[in-house]
Design a protein around this motif. Sequence first.
Motif, PDB file in Angstrom:
ATOM      1  N   SER A  81      45.307  33.756  33.570  1.00  0.00           N
ATOM      2  CA  SER A  81      46.549  33.636  32.811  1.00  0.00           C
ATOM      3  C   SER A  81      47.620  34.617  33.285  1.00  0.00           C
ATOM      4  N   ILE A  82      47.196  35.754  33.857  1.00  0.00           N
ATOM      5  CA  ILE A  82      48.180  36.746  34.318  1.00  0.00           C
ATOM      6  C   ILE A  82      48.322  36.759  35.838  1.00  0.00           C
ATOM      7  N   SER A  83      47.484  35.957  36.529  1.00  0.00           N
ATOM      8  CA  SER A  83      47.534  35.984  37.997  1.00  0.00           C
ATOM      9  C   SER A  83      48.791  35.333  38.550  1.00  0.00           C
ATOM     10  N   TYR A  84      49.399  34.412  37.780  1.00  0.00           N
ATOM     11  CA  TYR A  84      50.610  33.773  38.291  1.00  0.00           C
ATOM     12  C   TYR A  84      51.793  34.744  38.286  1.00  0.00           C
ATOM     13  N   MET A  85      51.799  35.673  37.327  1.00  0.00           N
ATOM     14  CA  MET A  85      52.864  36.668  37.279  1.00  0.00           C
ATOM     15  C   MET A  85      52.610  37.817  38.244  1.00  0.00           C
ATOM     16  N   PHE A  86      51.339  38.151  38.428  1.00  0.00           N
ATOM     17  CA  PHE A  86      50.971  39.237  39.329  1.00  0.00           C
ATOM     18  C   PHE A  86      50.010  38.673  40.370  1.00  0.00           C
ATOM     19  N   SER A  87      50.511  38.483  41.570  1.00  0.00           N
ATOM     20  CA  SER A  87      49.697  37.849  42.612  1.00  0.00           C
ATOM     21  C   SER A  87      48.507  38.703  43.015  1.00  0.00           C
ATOM     22  N   GLN A  88      48.545  40.017  42.740  1.00  0.00           N
ATOM     23  CA  GLN A  88      47.424  40.875  43.097  1.00  0.00           C
ATOM     24  C   GLN A  88      46.177  40.542  42.283  1.00  0.00           C
ATOM     25  N   VAL A  89      46.378  39.923  41.110  1.00  0.00           N
ATOM     26  CA  VAL A  89      45.248  39.606  40.229  1.00  0.00           C
ATOM     27  C   VAL A  89      44.603  38.280  40.623  1.00  0.00           C
ATOM     28  N   LEU A  90      45.238  37.527  41.519  1.00  0.00           N
ATOM     29  CA  LEU A  90      44.729  36.201  41.870  1.00  0.00           C
ATOM     30  C   LEU A  90      43.317  36.267  42.436  1.00  0.00           C
ATOM     31  N   ILE A  91      43.043  37.256  43.254  1.00  0.00           N
ATOM     32  CA  ILE A  91      41.716  37.381  43.846  1.00  0.00           C
ATOM     33  C   ILE A  91      40.668  37.645  42.775  1.00  0.00           C
ATOM     34  N   PHE A  92      41.032  38.386  41.712  1.00  0.00           N
ATOM     35  CA  PHE A  92      40.083  38.664  40.637  1.00  0.00           C
ATOM     36  C   PHE A  92      39.810  37.420  39.798  1.00  0.00           C
ATOM     37  N   SER A  93      40.826  36.566  39.634  1.00  0.00           N
ATOM     38  CA  SER A  93      40.608  35.322  38.897  1.00  0.00           C
ATOM     39  C   SER A  93      39.665  34.400  39.659  1.00  0.00           C
ATOM     40  N   PHE A  94      39.776  34.362  40.991  1.00  0.00           N
ATOM     41  CA  PHE A  94      38.858  33.552  41.776  1.00  0.00           C
ATOM     42  C   PHE A  94      37.444  34.127  41.747  1.00  0.00           C
ATOM     43  N   ILE A  95      37.333  35.448  41.752  1.00  0.00           N
ATOM     44  CA  ILE A  95      36.009  36.066  41.661  1.00  0.00           C
ATOM     45  C   ILE A  95      35.384  35.784  40.292  1.00  0.00           C
ATOM     46  N   ALA A  96      36.193  35.843  39.235  1.00  0.00           N
ATOM     47  CA  ALA A  96      35.684  35.524  37.891  1.00  0.00           C
ATOM     48  C   ALA A  96      35.252  34.062  37.809  1.00  0.00           C
ATOM     49  N   LEU A  97      36.029  33.159  38.414  1.00  0.00           N
ATOM     50  CA  LEU A  97      35.659  31.743  38.437  1.00  0.00           C
ATOM     51  C   LEU A  97      34.386  31.528  39.246  1.00  0.00           C
ATOM     52  N   LEU A  98      34.269  32.232  40.356  1.00  0.00           N
ATOM     53  CA  LEU A  98      33.059  32.140  41.174  1.00  0.00           C
ATOM     54  C   LEU A  98      31.840  32.619  40.401  1.00  0.00           C
TER      55      LEU A  98
END
Length: 266
Positions: A81-98
């Motif tokens: 939910s916050i990865s779109y505003m902060f691109s640095q968090v995108l990798i953590f969202s993918f790791i959480a999904l994984l």
Amino acid sequence: MKKAPYQKYRKSLLFLLIFNLLGDISFALPVSPLFIHILSFLLYTGMGMVGAYFFYDISRANHKIPYIIGVFTLCFAVSASISYMFSQVLIFSFIALLTLKISLFFFLIRYIFKKSRHTNDIVIAIITTFLLLGSIYTFIYWTLTQLSIQWFAQAAFAVNGNMNANVSLQNLFFYSYTMLTHTGLTNITPTIYISQFICTTENIISILYIIFTTAHLAAMYGNWRNKPYNHTYYDNKKPRYYNNNKYYKNKTYTHNNSSNSNHNKV
């Protein structure tokens, strides 16, 4: 008469399969990145919620598994939910999904191999875990492509021999399922030893998965054909025996061996 349990579990497994499949397909849609981000967020969150509900329903005495899946779903929902505003968090969202997909995969494998009766929910669970396996390796490859430049100063994959080519998530989905099905129709090649090792493990695990699930299905079908009908599977009652006659599903079968009549009484 109560419904058989698999009639109730089948719906949850179907929704789990559909949410996972549509979530993977959403990355290939020719729409804006914001729409893809929102759609994949909703589908994968729904997948985690359905998975938690399914394991809560089948493990009434032990709620650790649905709580674990629920925590992973919450971590993914917050980070996505916050990865779109902060691109640095995108990798953590993918790791959480994984992590969420890996937990669903192993818990479904545990559910499949604990069953001893061949039903449609087992077939749906096997299909779901197979697709989850390809999706898991896709996100592993994507995470590796994001970190390989920083860790190894080299791209993890090359496209048509070009080391500087941009490997998108759609390309990695294609590559992962190509490795999973052993078709080999791809122009993507791993370039570093870690990506080569991970590709090798996907090939080996997919072969072992097909072998063991096929053998388990054959064994369950044989048990279902040879074992007597058990009423406990349907209405939580003990099997009924009257005058050395076994009552099965609207039919009566008679034992020919009268010496074991005392053992057939409840």
